[in-house]
Design a protein around this motif. Structure first.
Motif, PDB file in Angstrom:
ATOM      1  N   LEU A   1      -0.111   9.892  -3.794  1.00  0.00           N
ATOM      2  CA  LEU A   1       0.593   9.182  -4.857  1.00  0.00           C
ATOM      3  C   LEU A   1       1.838   8.479  -4.314  1.00  0.00           C
ATOM      4  O   LEU A   1       2.566   9.034  -3.496  1.00  0.00           O
ATOM      5  CB  LEU A   1       0.993  10.146  -5.974  1.00  0.00           C
ATOM      6  CG  LEU A   1      -0.155  10.824  -6.716  1.00  0.00           C
ATOM      7  CD1 LEU A   1       0.389  11.741  -7.801  1.00  0.00           C
ATOM      8  CD2 LEU A   1      -1.112   9.805  -7.304  1.00  0.00           C
ATOM      9  N   LYS A   2       2.054   7.263  -4.775  1.00  0.00           N
ATOM     10  CA  LYS A   2       3.187   6.444  -4.334  1.00  0.00           C
ATOM     11  C   LYS A   2       3.953   5.930  -5.543  1.00  0.00           C
ATOM     12  O   LYS A   2       3.452   5.915  -6.666  1.00  0.00           O
ATOM     13  CB  LYS A   2       2.696   5.250  -3.497  1.00  0.00           C
ATOM     14  CG  LYS A   2       1.895   5.643  -2.273  1.00  0.00           C
ATOM     15  CD  LYS A   2       2.734   6.409  -1.287  1.00  0.00           C
ATOM     16  CE  LYS A   2       1.915   6.842  -0.087  1.00  0.00           C
ATOM     17  NZ  LYS A   2       2.614   7.780   0.764  1.00  0.00           N
ATOM     18  N   MET A   3       5.164   5.459  -5.315  1.00  0.00           N
ATOM     19  CA  MET A   3       6.020   4.911  -6.366  1.00  0.00           C
ATOM     20  C   MET A   3       5.493   3.538  -6.780  1.00  0.00           C
ATOM     21  O   MET A   3       5.363   2.642  -5.949  1.00  0.00           O
ATOM     22  CB  MET A   3       7.456   4.779  -5.874  1.00  0.00           C
ATOM     23  CG  MET A   3       8.106   6.073  -5.485  1.00  0.00           C
ATOM     24  SD  MET A   3       8.772   6.977  -6.848  1.00  0.00           S
ATOM     25  CE  MET A   3      10.107   5.947  -7.339  1.00  0.00           C
ATOM     26  N   PHE A   4       5.206   3.382  -8.062  1.00  0.00           N
ATOM     27  CA  PHE A   4       4.692   2.119  -8.582  1.00  0.00           C
ATOM     28  C   PHE A   4       5.724   1.010  -8.363  1.00  0.00           C
ATOM     29  O   PHE A   4       6.890   1.159  -8.678  1.00  0.00           O
ATOM     30  CB  PHE A   4       4.392   2.258 -10.076  1.00  0.00           C
ATOM     31  CG  PHE A   4       3.760   1.041 -10.676  1.00  0.00           C
ATOM     32  CD1 PHE A   4       2.405   0.830 -10.551  1.00  0.00           C
ATOM     33  CD2 PHE A   4       4.518   0.115 -11.365  1.00  0.00           C
ATOM     34  CE1 PHE A   4       1.810  -0.293 -11.106  1.00  0.00           C
ATOM     35  CE2 PHE A   4       3.944  -1.003 -11.923  1.00  0.00           C
ATOM     36  CZ  PHE A   4       2.588  -1.211 -11.795  1.00  0.00           C
ATOM     37  N   GLY A   5       5.263  -0.101  -7.777  1.00  0.00           N
ATOM     38  CA  GLY A   5       6.127  -1.257  -7.558  1.00  0.00           C
ATOM     39  C   GLY A   5       6.913  -1.235  -6.262  1.00  0.00           C
ATOM     40  O   GLY A   5       7.657  -2.173  -5.975  1.00  0.00           O
TER      41      GLY A   5
ATOM     42  N   GLY B   1       4.158  -7.015   0.385  1.00  0.00           N
ATOM     43  CA  GLY B   1       3.784  -7.047  -1.020  1.00  0.00           C
ATOM     44  C   GLY B   1       4.384  -5.852  -1.728  1.00  0.00           C
ATOM     45  O   GLY B   1       5.308  -5.226  -1.216  1.00  0.00           O
ATOM     46  N   PHE B   2       3.854  -5.545  -2.901  1.00  0.00           N
ATOM     47  CA  PHE B   2       4.291  -4.331  -3.573  1.00  0.00           C
ATOM     48  C   PHE B   2       3.121  -3.638  -4.236  1.00  0.00           C
ATOM     49  O   PHE B   2       2.142  -4.253  -4.633  1.00  0.00           O
ATOM     50  CB  PHE B   2       5.462  -4.553  -4.528  1.00  0.00           C
ATOM     51  CG  PHE B   2       5.303  -5.675  -5.511  1.00  0.00           C
ATOM     52  CD1 PHE B   2       4.737  -5.462  -6.743  1.00  0.00           C
ATOM     53  CD2 PHE B   2       5.753  -6.938  -5.201  1.00  0.00           C
ATOM     54  CE1 PHE B   2       4.606  -6.481  -7.657  1.00  0.00           C
ATOM     55  CE2 PHE B   2       5.636  -7.967  -6.105  1.00  0.00           C
ATOM     56  CZ  PHE B   2       5.064  -7.745  -7.341  1.00  0.00           C
ATOM     57  N   PHE B   3       3.245  -2.321  -4.304  1.00  0.00           N
ATOM     58  CA  PHE B   3       2.185  -1.430  -4.774  1.00  0.00           C
ATOM     59  C   PHE B   3       2.016  -1.545  -6.286  1.00  0.00           C
ATOM     60  O   PHE B   3       2.965  -1.408  -7.038  1.00  0.00           O
ATOM     61  CB  PHE B   3       2.538   0.004  -4.378  1.00  0.00           C
ATOM     62  CG  PHE B   3       1.651   1.042  -4.978  1.00  0.00           C
ATOM     63  CD1 PHE B   3       0.327   1.144  -4.604  1.00  0.00           C
ATOM     64  CD2 PHE B   3       2.141   1.924  -5.920  1.00  0.00           C
ATOM     65  CE1 PHE B   3      -0.488   2.109  -5.154  1.00  0.00           C
ATOM     66  CE2 PHE B   3       1.331   2.886  -6.480  1.00  0.00           C
ATOM     67  CZ  PHE B   3       0.012   2.977  -6.098  1.00  0.00           C
ATOM     68  N   VAL B   4       0.750  -1.805  -6.727  1.00  0.00           N
ATOM     69  CA  VAL B   4       0.483  -1.951  -8.162  1.00  0.00           C
ATOM     70  C   VAL B   4      -0.648  -1.056  -8.669  1.00  0.00           C
ATOM     71  O   VAL B   4      -1.108  -1.233  -9.789  1.00  0.00           O
ATOM     72  CB  VAL B   4       0.199  -3.428  -8.549  1.00  0.00           C
ATOM     73  CG1 VAL B   4       1.443  -4.270  -8.407  1.00  0.00           C
ATOM     74  CG2 VAL B   4      -0.960  -3.991  -7.760  1.00  0.00           C
ATOM     75  N   GLY B   5      -1.101  -0.103  -7.871  1.00  0.00           N
ATOM     76  CA  GLY B   5      -2.102   0.815  -8.407  1.00  0.00           C
ATOM     77  C   GLY B   5      -3.057   1.357  -7.362  1.00  0.00           C
ATOM     78  O   GLY B   5      -2.895   1.154  -6.159  1.00  0.00           O
ATOM     79  N   TYR B   6      -4.063   2.053  -7.895  1.00  0.00           N
ATOM     80  CA  TYR B   6      -5.067   2.723  -7.071  1.00  0.00           C
ATOM     81  C   TYR B   6      -6.433   2.115  -7.364  1.00  0.00           C
ATOM     82  O   TYR B   6      -6.759   1.837  -8.513  1.00  0.00           O
ATOM     83  CB  TYR B   6      -5.087   4.223  -7.391  1.00  0.00           C
ATOM     84  CG  TYR B   6      -3.746   4.880  -7.239  1.00  0.00           C
ATOM     85  CD1 TYR B   6      -3.327   5.375  -6.017  1.00  0.00           C
ATOM     86  CD2 TYR B   6      -2.873   4.979  -8.316  1.00  0.00           C
ATOM     87  CE1 TYR B   6      -2.082   5.964  -5.873  1.00  0.00           C
ATOM     88  CE2 TYR B   6      -1.629   5.568  -8.186  1.00  0.00           C
ATOM     89  CZ  TYR B   6      -1.239   6.053  -6.962  1.00  0.00           C
ATOM     90  OH  TYR B   6      -0.008   6.625  -6.825  1.00  0.00           O
TER      91      TYR B   6
END
Length: 195
Positions: free
Chosen positions: A88-92, A114-119
């Motif tokens: 699990l990572k921090m959204f955004g 970029g940035f993380f937006v989901g799985y």
């Protein structure tokens, strides 16, 4: 015919009366509030509401529920095993997905910012939004910087569509004290990161 053959009584609710199905409405409200919190914490605009909602459902299925026996997670009830949470990572948060050899030139950077937006739902991969080409990348090989949230550069943030009432109150209270306005900082060139 399907319901009658199986002894199921199909009941309908009246139009515009969500109070008739309170359990699902409460779950929906909780999930929407979680998605709203994810968006605001990451300083992302409402154009990412679908990704935030998918992530909220993904997370809530891995949270303990008092409605289930022995305080299990919905994931645990469905798959009969405890969910792994180490991925699990921090959204955004800021993310640097690896660009595979076949998609880059010899001396080009091995990552993009970029940035993380989901799985990803079909594979064990992360979804990374690339703001340069406005596409979502599916990648398993990603480096994360969970202390930085570059989503503040999103189009709705730049257009002033994200409004935080606390910011307005602070601006009104300190309006006379700060006569000199700071100029907005323009983002510099994107860092080149080699893994």
């Amino acid at each position: 015919a399907f319901c009658v053959e199986r002894g199921i009584k199909h009941e309908f609710s009246s139009l515009y009366t969500p109070q008739q199905h309170g359990v699902i409405e409460r779950k929906w409200r909780t999930t929407v509030e979680m998605a709203r919190t994810l968006l605001r914490q990451a300083e992302l605009g409402n154009e990412f509401w679908v990704r935030a909602l998918e992530t909220a459902f993904y997370l809530s299925n891995r949270c303990v529920s008092s409605a289930l026996s022995d305080y299990k997670t919905p994931y645990e009830c469905f798959f009969d095993k405890k969910p792994k949470l180490s991925h699990l990572k921090m959204f955004g948060c800021e993310a640097f997905p690896l660009i595979e050899n076949k998609y880059r030139q010899k001396l080009a950077s091995k990552t993009t910012r970029g940035f993380f937006v989901g799985y990803d739902h079909q594979s064990p991969a992360y979804l990374i939004y690339n703001p340069l080409d406005k596409k979502v990348l599916h990648s398993r090989s990603v480096r994360f910087n969970e202390s930085r949230f570059p989503g503040g550069d999103s189009p709705s943030k730049q257009a002033g569509l994200l409004v935080n009432p606390q910011d307005d109150e602070e601006d009104n209270q300190s309006g006379d004290e700060n006569q000199e306005q700071e100029e907005p900082q323009t983002p510099g060139p994107l860092p080149v990161t080699v893994l």
